[in-house]
Scaffold this motif. Structure first.
Motif, PDB file in Angstrom:
ATOM      1  N   ILE A 277       0.821  -1.208   0.000  1.00 24.26           N
ATOM      2  CA  ILE A 277       0.000   0.000   0.000  1.00 24.26           C
ATOM      3  C   ILE A 277       0.862   1.268   0.000  1.00 24.26           C
ATOM      4  O   ILE A 277       0.455   2.316  -0.509  1.00 24.26           O
ATOM      5  N   GLY A 278       2.093   1.148   0.535  1.00 18.83           N
ATOM      6  CA  GLY A 278       3.013   2.288   0.565  1.00 18.83           C
ATOM      7  C   GLY A 278       3.280   2.865  -0.818  1.00 18.83           C
ATOM      8  O   GLY A 278       3.414   4.078  -0.985  1.00 18.83           O
ATOM      9  N   VAL A 279       3.355   1.990  -1.811  1.00 19.01           N
ATOM     10  CA  VAL A 279       3.588   2.444  -3.190  1.00 19.01           C
ATOM     11  C   VAL A 279       2.435   3.349  -3.632  1.00 19.01           C
ATOM     12  O   VAL A 279       2.643   4.412  -4.239  1.00 19.01           O
ATOM     13  N   PHE A 280       1.221   2.931  -3.294  1.00 20.02           N
ATOM     14  CA  PHE A 280       0.044   3.696  -3.714  1.00 20.02           C
ATOM     15  C   PHE A 280      -0.088   4.987  -2.903  1.00 20.02           C
ATOM     16  O   PHE A 280      -0.483   6.022  -3.437  1.00 20.02           O
ATOM     17  N   ASP A 281       0.276   4.900  -1.617  1.00 20.40           N
ATOM     18  CA  ASP A 281       0.241   6.112  -0.784  1.00 20.40           C
ATOM     19  C   ASP A 281       1.189   7.171  -1.341  1.00 20.40           C
ATOM     20  O   ASP A 281       0.865   8.359  -1.390  1.00 20.40           O
ATOM     21  N   ALA A 282       2.371   6.726  -1.773  1.00 23.08           N
ATOM     22  CA  ALA A 282       3.356   7.674  -2.313  1.00 23.08           C
ATOM     23  C   ALA A 282       2.827   8.293  -3.612  1.00 23.08           C
ATOM     24  O   ALA A 282       2.956   9.505  -3.841  1.00 23.08           O
ATOM     25  N   GLN A 283       2.212   7.464  -4.459  1.00 23.29           N
ATOM     26  CA  GLN A 283       1.645   7.990  -5.712  1.00 23.29           C
ATOM     27  C   GLN A 283       0.530   8.988  -5.416  1.00 23.29           C
ATOM     28  O   GLN A 283       0.415  10.025  -6.072  1.00 23.29           O
ATOM     29  N   THR A 284      -0.280   8.658  -4.422  1.00 29.92           N
ATOM     30  CA  THR A 284      -1.384   9.549  -4.042  1.00 29.92           C
ATOM     31  C   THR A 284      -0.856  10.901  -3.566  1.00 29.92           C
ATOM     32  O   THR A 284      -1.397  11.950  -3.942  1.00 29.92           O
ATOM     33  N   ARG A 285       0.198  10.864  -2.742  1.00 29.10           N
ATOM     34  CA  ARG A 285       0.787  12.131  -2.265  1.00 29.10           C
ATOM     35  C   ARG A 285       1.308  12.952  -3.439  1.00 29.10           C
ATOM     36  O   ARG A 285       1.136  14.168  -3.498  1.00 29.10           O
ATOM     37  N   GLN A 286       1.934  12.269  -4.385  1.00 26.31           N
ATOM     38  CA  GLN A 286       2.446  12.969  -5.571  1.00 26.31           C
ATOM     39  C   GLN A 286       1.293  13.593  -6.362  1.00 26.31           C
ATOM     40  O   GLN A 286       1.375  14.752  -6.796  1.00 26.31           O
ATOM     41  N   ILE A 287       0.227  12.846  -6.541  1.00 28.63           N
ATOM     42  CA  ILE A 287      -0.934  13.345  -7.297  1.00 28.63           C
ATOM     43  C   ILE A 287      -1.535  14.567  -6.589  1.00 28.63           C
ATOM     44  O   ILE A 287      -1.909  15.550  -7.229  1.00 28.63           O
TER      45      ILE A 287
END
Ligand SMILES: *Cc1c(COP(=O)(O)O)cnc(C)c1O
Length: 373
Positions: A277-287
């Motif tokens: 989920i960390g990968v998706f959390d990082a992408q979400t923060r970037q978005i």
């Protein structure tokens, strides 16, 4: 086979159009089909997808796990392991039950089927997610739309009056709202929940980007359910939505679910993704960061009216410029966004752009600067 047979049968048979009009229900005939344009090679910023592919190593690990799937067997009908994984990764309260759908679209349909009946009403603010209306009509319910205020908030007086008048079996509130991007005022949502005699479903499809959730309200309000999806956080291709709420509601809604609605590939892939989920959390923060930058840059364009967003898209219009013209010009410059502005009303000349990669956002902005009137 007698070649003459088919033509003789055809001439004796009633016109297909007459048959169709006779048997396809009028409310279905009148629905405009949900239109999904073919993106071809365009920069695709029309559907609130996460623009980032998985890192190579993650992809390899996932593919290795997929090899173990027994594709000849039916999936786990209740997807128990996946539910536990969702509970763990996404902080679902322990005392609430979970129901899974083939996308949250399917959950909307399941809830509607469970409460549908002659004269029963689905109510939602407008503009909002178009599937609320479409599905209400599909399951034979009456649909009531209540206009938002000019600044896209809930119109409390109008909502409460409509609740009183129509006594809706079901209300949908998208939080944040699509296509406007804003979070409704919590007091206005609360007033609707408390005044509603029926179910209120808070649709948190954009929860990963919102920084706000009403999931804790589930303990307090017996007529509330919260619905989410993994689509917007980066797994749109899997088709997985989840409904959270009291087991007494969900046990009955579950009966409208077709067996095995979550296929084996989705179950395994979603579980795998939730372990990372960390990968998706990082992408979400970037978005979210890129959303703020895009918002500021859009605002600098002459005549632009840009609406604040707590989701992964931004709604805007350009003064004196028809949305259809902008849409077509962007497309001819290789960028696909969503045109919402062809009708009069709150969304007149509005367009909605999904936040893409930094590079895609810049391509969009450049194309837009070249496209304004
Ligand atoms: C995208 C969207 C959905 C549908 O999501 P899926 O899980 O992909 O079916 C539901 N509600 C809102 C408000 C949305 O914008």
């Amino acid at each position: 086979m007698n070649n003459n047979n088919s033509s003789r049968d055809a001439s004796a048979a009633p016109e297909i159009s007459a048959l169709v009009s006779q048997w396809i229900r009028p409310e279905i005939r009148e629905i405009a089909a949900y239109h999904v344009p073919d993106p071809g090679k365009l920069v695709k910023l029309d559907a609130m997808e996460n623009p980032y592919p998985w890192p190579d190593a993650l992809r390899e690990e996932w593919l290795a796990q997929l090899k173990t799937v027994a594709i000849n067997r039916y999936p786990d009908p209740s997807a128990g392991e996946l539910k536990s994984a969702l509970r763990g990764a996404l902080a679902i309260p322990d005392n609430q039950d979970i129901l899974l759908g083939n996308g949250s679209d399917e959950l909307i349909q399941m809830i509607a089927m469970a409460v549908a009946g002659p004269g029963r009403v689905v109510l939602a603010p407008e503009p909002s997610f178009v599937m609320y209306r479409m599905i209400a009509l599909m399951v034979g319910m009456r649909y009531v739309g209540v206009s938002l205020t000019d600044d896209f908030n809930l119109d409390s007086n109008a909502m409460l009056a409509a609740v009183k008048q129509h006594k809706p079996a079901l209300i949908f509130l998208a939080y944040p709202n699509n296509p406007t991007g804003n979070l409704f005022d919590q007091n206005a949502v609360l007033a609707v929940v408390q005044a509603s005699p029926g179910l209120v479903v808070v649709d948190e499809a954009y929860f990963p980007f919102a920084g706000s959730t009403l999931i804790d309200w589930l303990q307090r309000y017996p007529n509330l359910l919260v619905m989410r999806t993994v689509s917007k956080m980066g797994l749109a291709g899997l088709r997985l939505g989840y409904l959270v709420g009291n087991e007494q509601w969900l046990q009955h809604i579950d009966k409208t679910r077709l067996p095995y609605n979550i296929n084996v590939l989705t179950q395994l892939s979603a579980q795998f993704a939730l372990q990372h989920i960390g990968v998706f959390d990082a992408q979400t923060r970037q978005i979210c960061k890129d959303r703020e930058l895009l918002y500021q840059q859009l605002r600098r364009i002459d005549g632009a009216e840009v609406f604040p967003s707590q989701a992964n898209f931004i709604l805007f219009r350009i003064a004196g410029c028809a949305a259809q013209d902008i849409f077509e010009r962007l497309k001819s410059r290789g960028v696909l966004i969503k045109n919402l502005g062809n009708q009069p009303g709150l969304l007149k000349d509005c367009l909605r752009v999904t936040v893409g990669t930094a590079q895609e956002n810049q391509r969009f902005l450049q194309a837009l600067r070249e496209s304004i009137c």
